[in-house]
Each structure stands twice: as structure tokens, then as C-alpha cells.
Scaffold this motif. Structure first.
Motif, PDB file in Angstrom:
ATOM      1  N   GLU A 256      76.106  41.921  37.301  1.00  0.00           N
ATOM      2  CA  GLU A 256      75.451  41.560  38.556  1.00  0.00           C
ATOM      3  C   GLU A 256      75.840  42.461  39.728  1.00  0.00           C
ATOM      4  O   GLU A 256      75.883  42.027  40.873  1.00  0.00           O
ATOM      5  N   SER A 257      76.114  43.731  39.447  1.00  0.00           N
ATOM      6  CA  SER A 257      76.519  44.639  40.532  1.00  0.00           C
ATOM      7  C   SER A 257      75.430  44.744  41.610  1.00  0.00           C
ATOM      8  O   SER A 257      75.732  44.736  42.805  1.00  0.00           O
ATOM      9  N   ALA A 258      74.167  44.836  41.212  1.00  0.00           N
ATOM     10  CA  ALA A 258      73.093  45.014  42.192  1.00  0.00           C
ATOM     11  C   ALA A 258      73.007  43.830  43.148  1.00  0.00           C
ATOM     12  O   ALA A 258      72.814  44.007  44.362  1.00  0.00           O
ATOM     13  N   ALA A 259      73.162  42.614  42.618  1.00  0.00           N
ATOM     14  CA  ALA A 259      73.087  41.421  43.466  1.00  0.00           C
ATOM     15  C   ALA A 259      74.304  41.292  44.376  1.00  0.00           C
ATOM     16  O   ALA A 259      74.193  40.829  45.517  1.00  0.00           O
ATOM     17  N   LEU A 260      75.467  41.711  43.880  1.00  0.00           N
ATOM     18  CA  LEU A 260      76.710  41.496  44.619  1.00  0.00           C
ATOM     19  C   LEU A 260      77.071  42.634  45.565  1.00  0.00           C
ATOM     20  O   LEU A 260      77.843  42.423  46.514  1.00  0.00           O
ATOM     21  N   LEU A 261      76.540  43.818  45.342  1.00  0.00           N
ATOM     22  CA  LEU A 261      76.937  44.968  46.162  1.00  0.00           C
ATOM     23  C   LEU A 261      76.728  44.755  47.665  1.00  0.00           C
ATOM     24  O   LEU A 261      77.599  45.121  48.460  1.00  0.00           O
ATOM     25  N   PRO A 262      75.596  44.189  48.122  1.00  0.00           N
ATOM     26  CA  PRO A 262      75.465  43.975  49.568  1.00  0.00           C
ATOM     27  C   PRO A 262      76.558  43.070  50.135  1.00  0.00           C
ATOM     28  O   PRO A 262      77.099  43.340  51.220  1.00  0.00           O
ATOM     29  N   LEU A 263      76.914  42.011  49.408  1.00  0.00           N
ATOM     30  CA  LEU A 263      77.985  41.126  49.860  1.00  0.00           C
ATOM     31  C   LEU A 263      79.328  41.845  49.857  1.00  0.00           C
ATOM     32  O   LEU A 263      80.136  41.696  50.772  1.00  0.00           O
ATOM     33  N   LEU A 264      79.570  42.616  48.804  1.00  0.00           N
ATOM     34  CA  LEU A 264      80.846  43.306  48.663  1.00  0.00           C
ATOM     35  C   LEU A 264      81.012  44.406  49.698  1.00  0.00           C
ATOM     36  O   LEU A 264      82.086  44.552  50.298  1.00  0.00           O
ATOM     37  N   ASN A 265      79.976  45.185  49.938  1.00  0.00           N
ATOM     38  CA  ASN A 265      80.077  46.248  50.938  1.00  0.00           C
ATOM     39  C   ASN A 265      80.280  45.681  52.339  1.00  0.00           C
ATOM     40  O   ASN A 265      81.034  46.241  53.136  1.00  0.00           O
ATOM     41  N   ALA A 266      79.625  44.561  52.639  1.00  0.00           N
ATOM     42  CA  ALA A 266      79.834  43.917  53.939  1.00  0.00           C
ATOM     43  C   ALA A 266      81.284  43.457  54.092  1.00  0.00           C
ATOM     44  O   ALA A 266      81.887  43.589  55.163  1.00  0.00           O
ATOM     45  N   PHE A 267      81.844  42.927  52.994  1.00  0.00           N
ATOM     46  CA  PHE A 267      83.245  42.498  53.013  1.00  0.00           C
ATOM     47  C   PHE A 267      84.178  43.691  53.165  1.00  0.00           C
ATOM     48  O   PHE A 267      85.097  43.695  54.005  1.00  0.00           O
ATOM     49  N   LEU A 268      83.957  44.734  52.381  1.00  0.00           N
ATOM     50  CA  LEU A 268      84.837  45.901  52.414  1.00  0.00           C
ATOM     51  C   LEU A 268      84.773  46.620  53.755  1.00  0.00           C
ATOM     52  O   LEU A 268      85.769  47.183  54.214  1.00  0.00           O
ATOM     53  N   ASP A 269      83.610  46.595  54.399  1.00  0.00           N
ATOM     54  CA  ASP A 269      83.451  47.254  55.693  1.00  0.00           C
ATOM     55  C   ASP A 269      83.747  46.329  56.862  1.00  0.00           C
ATOM     56  O   ASP A 269      83.580  46.723  58.021  1.00  0.00           O
ATOM     57  N   ASP A 270      84.165  45.102  56.558  1.00  0.00           N
ATOM     58  CA  ASP A 270      84.513  44.132  57.593  1.00  0.00           C
ATOM     59  C   ASP A 270      83.357  43.877  58.563  1.00  0.00           C
ATOM     60  O   ASP A 270      83.542  43.767  59.774  1.00  0.00           O
ATOM     61  N   VAL A 271      82.143  43.805  58.025  1.00  0.00           N
ATOM     62  CA  VAL A 271      80.977  43.487  58.847  1.00  0.00           C
ATOM     63  C   VAL A 271      81.140  42.061  59.383  1.00  0.00           C
ATOM     64  O   VAL A 271      81.332  41.133  58.614  1.00  0.00           O
ATOM     65  N   PRO A 272      81.097  41.864  60.698  1.00  0.00           N
ATOM     66  CA  PRO A 272      81.331  40.531  61.242  1.00  0.00           C
ATOM     67  C   PRO A 272      80.203  39.577  60.872  1.00  0.00           C
ATOM     68  O   PRO A 272      79.039  39.988  60.730  1.00  0.00           O
ATOM     69  N   PRO A 273      80.510  38.311  60.718  1.00  0.00           N
ATOM     70  CA  PRO A 273      79.467  37.323  60.405  1.00  0.00           C
ATOM     71  C   PRO A 273      78.519  37.169  61.587  1.00  0.00           C
ATOM     72  O   PRO A 273      78.894  37.352  62.743  1.00  0.00           O
ATOM     73  N   THR A 274      77.282  36.838  61.261  1.00  0.00           N
ATOM     74  CA  THR A 274      76.289  36.617  62.303  1.00  0.00           C
ATOM     75  C   THR A 274      75.924  35.152  62.381  1.00  0.00           C
ATOM     76  O   THR A 274      75.934  34.441  61.377  1.00  0.00           O
ATOM     77  N   THR A 275      75.605  34.689  63.554  1.00  0.00           N
ATOM     78  CA  THR A 275      75.168  33.315  63.768  1.00  0.00           C
ATOM     79  C   THR A 275      73.803  33.342  64.451  1.00  0.00           C
ATOM     80  O   THR A 275      73.680  33.841  65.567  1.00  0.00           O
ATOM     81  N   PRO A 276      72.760  32.845  63.801  1.00  0.00           N
ATOM     82  CA  PRO A 276      71.435  32.893  64.401  1.00  0.00           C
ATOM     83  C   PRO A 276      71.303  31.896  65.557  1.00  0.00           C
ATOM     84  O   PRO A 276      72.038  30.897  65.652  1.00  0.00           O
ATOM     85  N   GLU A 277      70.382  32.207  66.453  1.00  0.00           N
ATOM     86  CA  GLU A 277      70.056  31.272  67.550  1.00  0.00           C
ATOM     87  C   GLU A 277      69.068  30.230  67.020  1.00  0.00           C
ATOM     88  O   GLU A 277      67.914  30.523  66.774  1.00  0.00           O
ATOM     89  N   LEU A 278      69.558  29.007  66.822  1.00  0.00           N
ATOM     90  CA  LEU A 278      68.712  27.953  66.259  1.00  0.00           C
ATOM     91  C   LEU A 278      68.168  27.001  67.315  1.00  0.00           C
ATOM     92  O   LEU A 278      67.181  26.305  67.095  1.00  0.00           O
ATOM     93  N   PHE A 279      68.835  26.958  68.455  1.00  0.00           N
ATOM     94  CA  PHE A 279      68.456  25.942  69.450  1.00  0.00           C
ATOM     95  C   PHE A 279      68.169  26.598  70.793  1.00  0.00           C
ATOM     96  O   PHE A 279      68.722  27.625  71.129  1.00  0.00           O
TER      97      PHE A 279
END
Length: 279
Positions: A256-279
Motif C-alpha cells: 500500500e505504498s501509493a495510498a500511504l505515501l501522501p500521509l507519510l511524506n506529510a508526517f516526514l516533512d512535518d506538514v502542520p495539520p489543517t482545520t477547515p472553517e465549518l462555522f
């Protein structure tokens, strides 16, 4: 893909096969050390190497008796394999890595973080345990029943006989692997808490690793705090991340490298979490 460096190095009594993809001296990103699972070789990790090498230097190696690293009379253990990895990094002049280990390789990655915490910047534990009781009991029963006939005609047998064409040596290697697999490792909770590396834990929902064990490891690594739960959002990059892939087995997860790579690269690059504007 062709490695920029490939060959064997004298490491702790082994003639250790290793490969490097990319330039270890000329990259803005921390190299990634990929550790294959039990009975696997560097060739088993090609899809992962291909995906990661586009973003960062990648180092991988064959553990004792695996792939192109011949076995020796030396016993096998998770701490020893971690020390082999540390010695390889030293020989390559690398003083800091992110580490991803799959299955047995994940156990080695955990040992590397515990025994050599200064080396490990980020840790990804892919379908692995820190204690024997993290595996479903059926896993240990299956390991106990392994024999040479189970590997007839496989890449495991082929690679071994290329450097050691001796059936008795292959049988001895399998026996050592069975002992390693059945005994597994027994890191304490304090040891799992001890190292500073941010950690990502990944299993499948039909994995050989129990979800309870993965959750326990996630919590020991600082995951699941009250702040994000209460606020409903993450304000900063968390210390630990947990991924449970749906309809996914232990072996299936390795593909499952293709499915997991976006998650893994974000983790390795310390991409900050995003919070959408819901309200």
C-alpha cells in the motif's frame, strides 16, 4: 531505479548489503532509512523506495541472512539488528535519519530509536509490535511451523543460495528466524516512551498486529491527548499519529505504498495539520 551507492560493508561481523538512492550530502531533507520485514530484502521495498526517493535520500539494507547479506554463526536479535543499522549509518557518515520499518523491520526501527535515540528524527512503525503479545496468537503458531519446503522456489531461497549454496546453512538460518519470530522482543512501556522522535504507527484492520496493541503504542508515544479532543481540532503537529487501514491484512499493507505515501511524506516533512472553517 538504480542506487547511487550499492554494495557490502563489514558491519558487526556481517558482510552487509546496503543501497542508497539520492545524494546523502546534498539534500535539504533528512534521509529515510527503510528496513524490510522478516525474510524480505531490499528488492521487496522497490515501490516504497521509488515513492520516497523522489522527495528525499533513501537508505535500505538486507538484514543478517536476508537477501544479499550472508548469514553468520552470530545469533539473531532485534537489538543486534538495530545496532547493525546504527553501524551502517555511521559507516555512511549519516548522523540523523527518519526510519520506516515494516513488520520485523518495524521492530528493528523501534529498537534503533530506543538504543540510538540521537540518530532517529522521525519513526514510522508499519505493522510491527514492541512486545510479543502484540501479535495475534495464530501468528506465533504459524512461525513455529515454518520449514525449508515453505520457501521452495521463492526469492528467499534463491537469494540465500546465491551467496551460500548450502541447504544445511539455509535450514540453520530458518531455525534462527523462527526463534527470533517466536521470542519477538519485549520493550518496556518506559523504553517505548523514552525516545524523542515523533512517531507514526500504521496497521491494517485485519492485521497480524492487534489494534489494541497499536493503540497502546500510540498512547505511549504521546498520542490521544485531551486538548485536541476537547477543542475538536489540532493546533500543532502531534507527537504521534495512528493509521488503521480498512480491509487490510499484514501482508496486504506492504503493497500500500501509493495510498500511504501522501500521509507519510506529510508526517516526514512535518506538514502542520489543517482545520477547515465549518462555522
Amino acid at each position: 531505479m538504480k542506487p547511487s551507492i550499492s554494495g557490502r560493508l563489514p558491519i558487526n561481523g556481517l558482510n552487509l548489503h546496503h543501497e542508497v538512492y539520492g545524494d546523502l550530502r546534498d539534500s535539504a531533507r533528512t534521509p529515510l532509512l527503510l528496513i524490510p520485514g522478516g525474510f524480505m530484502s531490499t528488492e521487496s521495498m522497490v515501490p516504497w523506495i521509488r515513492g520516497f526517493a523522489a522527495e528525499r535520500p533513501v537508505i535500505t539494507f538486507d538484514q543478517q541472512g536476508h537477501g544479499r547479506t550472508p548469514d553468520t554463526s552470530r545469533p539473531m536479535s532485534y537489538p543486534q539488528f538495530a545496532d547493525d543499522a546504527a553501524a551502517l549509518l555511521d559507516a555512511l557518515g549519516v548522523d540523523r535519519v527518519a526510519v520506516l520499518g515494516y513488520s520485523q523491520g518495524g521492530g528493528v526501527a523501534l529498537q534503533l530509536a530506543v538504543r540510538h535515540p540521537g540518530l532517529v528524527e522521525k519513526l514510522v512503525v508499519l505493522s510491527a509490535t514492541y512486545r510479543q503479545d502484540g501479535w495475534h496468537p495464530a501468528v506465533l503458531e504459524g512461525i513455529a511451523g515454518l520449514n525449508a519446503a515453505a520457501f521452495a522456489g521463492t526469492a528467499v531461497e534463491r537469494d540465500f543460495f546465491e551467496h551460500t549454496p548450502d541447504p544445511a546453512a539455509f535450514d540453520a538460518y530458518l531455525e534462527k528466524m523462527k526463534v527470533l519470530g517466536i521470542n519477538d522482543q519485549h520493550l518496556t512501556d518506559d523504553e517505548v516512551r523514552s525516545f524523542p522522535a515523533k512517531t507514526m504507527i500504521i496497521i491494517g484492520d485485519a492485521d497480524s498486529v492487534t489494534p489494541e496493541h497499536a493503540l497502546a503504542m500510540f498512547r505511549l508515544r504521546g498520542g490521544g491527548g485531551d486538548e485536541a479532543a476537547g477543542a475538536g481540532a489540532l493546533r500543532e503537529s502531534p507527537a504521534a499519529r495512528l493509521v488503521i487501514m480498512p480491509a487490510m491484512s499484514h501482508v496486504g499493507l506492504a503493497a500500500e505504498s501509493a495510498a500511504l505515501l501522501p500521509l507519510l511524506n506529510a508526517f516526514l516533512d512535518d506538514v502542520p495539520p489543517t482545520t477547515p472553517e465549518l462555522f
